[in-house]
Design a protein around this motif. Sequence first.
Motif, PDB file in Angstrom:
ATOM      1  N   UNK A  93      19.609 -43.529 -15.977  1.00 49.21           N
ATOM      2  CA  UNK A  93      19.590 -42.273 -16.616  1.00 49.21           C
ATOM      3  C   UNK A  93      21.050 -41.973 -17.405  1.00 49.21           C
ATOM      4  N   UNK A  94      20.969 -41.227 -18.036  1.00 53.39           N
ATOM      5  CA  UNK A  94      22.002 -40.927 -19.245  1.00 53.39           C
ATOM      6  C   UNK A  94      22.598 -39.378 -19.165  1.00 53.39           C
ATOM      7  N   UNK A  95      23.598 -38.903 -19.489  1.00 53.71           N
ATOM      8  CA  UNK A  95      24.006 -37.504 -19.961  1.00 53.71           C
ATOM      9  C   UNK A  95      24.426 -37.462 -21.443  1.00 53.71           C
ATOM     10  N   UNK A  96      24.091 -36.080 -21.652  1.00 51.37           N
ATOM     11  CA  UNK A  96      24.574 -35.691 -23.069  1.00 51.37           C
ATOM     12  C   UNK A  96      24.943 -34.294 -22.906  1.00 51.37           C
ATOM     13  N   UNK A 103      23.653 -27.160 -27.916  1.00 54.20           N
ATOM     14  CA  UNK A 103      23.086 -28.569 -27.825  1.00 54.20           C
ATOM     15  C   UNK A 103      22.090 -28.859 -29.041  1.00 54.20           C
ATOM     16  N   UNK A 104      22.172 -30.124 -29.530  1.00 55.04           N
ATOM     17  CA  UNK A 104      21.497 -30.388 -30.710  1.00 55.04           C
ATOM     18  C   UNK A 104      20.177 -31.045 -30.204  1.00 55.04           C
ATOM     19  N   UNK A 105      19.260 -31.188 -31.181  1.00 54.33           N
ATOM     20  CA  UNK A 105      17.868 -31.620 -30.945  1.00 54.33           C
ATOM     21  C   UNK A 105      18.158 -33.024 -30.323  1.00 54.33           C
ATOM     22  N   UNK A 106      19.110 -33.855 -30.952  1.00 53.72           N
ATOM     23  CA  UNK A 106      19.040 -35.154 -30.455  1.00 53.72           C
ATOM     24  C   UNK A 106      19.559 -35.513 -28.956  1.00 53.72           C
ATOM     25  N   UNK A 107      20.580 -34.463 -28.771  1.00 52.84           N
ATOM     26  CA  UNK A 107      21.205 -34.538 -27.565  1.00 52.84           C
ATOM     27  C   UNK A 107      19.940 -34.274 -26.459  1.00 52.84           C
ATOM     28  N   UNK A 108      19.230 -33.219 -26.759  1.00 52.07           N
ATOM     29  CA  UNK A 108      18.057 -32.859 -25.800  1.00 52.07           C
ATOM     30  C   UNK A 108      17.253 -34.108 -25.574  1.00 52.07           C
ATOM     31  N   UNK A 109      16.639 -34.605 -26.980  1.00 47.05           N
ATOM     32  CA  UNK A 109      15.652 -35.646 -26.653  1.00 47.05           C
ATOM     33  C   UNK A 109      16.015 -36.722 -26.299  1.00 47.05           C
ATOM     34  N   UNK A 110      17.303 -37.302 -26.317  1.00 54.22           N
ATOM     35  CA  UNK A 110      17.806 -38.616 -25.613  1.00 54.22           C
ATOM     36  C   UNK A 110      17.932 -38.685 -24.167  1.00 54.22           C
ATOM     37  N   UNK A 111      18.027 -37.504 -23.692  1.00 50.57           N
ATOM     38  CA  UNK A 111      17.972 -37.465 -22.131  1.00 50.57           C
ATOM     39  C   UNK A 111      16.557 -37.142 -21.556  1.00 50.57           C
ATOM     40  N   UNK A 112      15.751 -36.320 -22.307  1.00 45.02           N
ATOM     41  CA  UNK A 112      14.455 -36.336 -21.830  1.00 45.02           C
ATOM     42  C   UNK A 112      13.845 -37.697 -21.930  1.00 45.02           C
ATOM     43  N   UNK A 113      14.083 -38.593 -23.356  1.00 42.44           N
ATOM     44  CA  UNK A 113      13.608 -39.798 -23.268  1.00 42.44           C
ATOM     45  C   UNK A 113      13.857 -40.790 -22.208  1.00 42.44           C
ATOM     46  N   UNK A 114      14.963 -40.714 -21.755  1.00 42.29           N
ATOM     47  CA  UNK A 114      15.339 -41.653 -20.684  1.00 42.29           C
ATOM     48  C   UNK A 114      15.094 -41.252 -19.568  1.00 42.29           C
ATOM     49  N   UNK A 115      15.345 -40.122 -19.126  1.00 43.49           N
ATOM     50  CA  UNK A 115      15.536 -39.504 -17.802  1.00 43.49           C
ATOM     51  C   UNK A 115      14.239 -38.991 -17.194  1.00 43.49           C
ATOM     52  N   UNK A 116      13.196 -38.699 -18.326  1.00 43.18           N
ATOM     53  CA  UNK A 116      11.884 -38.252 -17.508  1.00 43.18           C
ATOM     54  C   UNK A 116      10.886 -39.162 -18.269  1.00 43.18           C
ATOM     55  N   UNK A 117      10.763 -39.452 -19.630  1.00 39.99           N
ATOM     56  CA  UNK A 117       9.653 -40.363 -20.212  1.00 39.99           C
ATOM     57  C   UNK A 117       9.994 -41.563 -19.664  1.00 39.99           C
ATOM     58  N   UNK A 118      11.097 -42.087 -19.573  1.00 38.72           N
ATOM     59  CA  UNK A 118      11.550 -43.593 -19.167  1.00 38.72           C
ATOM     60  C   UNK A 118      11.059 -43.680 -17.563  1.00 38.72           C
ATOM     61  N   UNK A 119      11.343 -42.486 -16.611  1.00 37.43           N
ATOM     62  CA  UNK A 119      10.983 -42.790 -15.416  1.00 37.43           C
ATOM     63  C   UNK A 119       9.514 -42.665 -15.206  1.00 37.43           C
TER      64      UNK A 119
END
Length: 257
Positions: A93-96, A103-119
């Motif tokens: 997991x990561x935090x932004x 919050x930028x779109x990139x900050x949103x997407x990075x966390x969703x990608x790792x912490x949800x889609x990655x899971x």
Amino acid sequence: MKQLVDFSSRTVIVTGAGQGIGRCAAQLFHDLGANLALIERNAETAEELRGSFAKERTLVLVGSVTDREFVEKSVATVAGQFGGVHGLLNNAGITRTAMTDKMTADQWQQVIDVNLTGVFNCLQAVGKEMIERNKAGDANPGAIVNISSDAGRRGTIGQINYGAAKAGVLGLTMSAAREWGRYGIRVNTVSYGVVETEMTEVIRGEKFRERSLSSIPLGRFLKPEEAVNSVAFLLSEAAVHITGQHLSVNGGSHIGF
């Protein structure tokens, strides 16, 4: 007497194994006799991991949980070397951090990608491997623990991306538990409060420390080496017949049905 929390001849994948909860979990599972597959995206940290555990029982795989092809190949490699994957700690997991309106779109997407889609990527790949073994006759193919957070159950300030992802993890757990129970696969969540890792340095700092501690009935933060005991329990035979549950490990900071 049978030892219920025993991982001898069992294989456990730990994602985000390079530090914090992941690193402590890897050490605990190693000490309990498991074969280890450690997924870490930082190559330098991965090399350090290789020298920390018994070589004959350890694989270190360098890559990101957001890369579906990497995850699928990694699970196949682990299963091929050790004869199956019996446990998954979905921990990466990561935090932004940013307030919602900034919050930028990139900050949103990075966390969703790792912490949800990655899971999801890891859950799916390991689940498929466990289902195959169950169909081949293994009545106890394994268990999965997804790491969530109090942030996913009650919201958080400055991390709406993290809160949304961790709430989504709860849904992943419940759905997978319902679908895969017929294959003997257990899927549960551990939801942490404040664990003493790099990710919680701000709220444990001087500015927020007293406020944070005042919300914890047990009156202290959780050490990562303590936090992983709950994971070992849920991945072990001691947790037989427990699936689809969210175990709060937070000192009482979130109490409810």
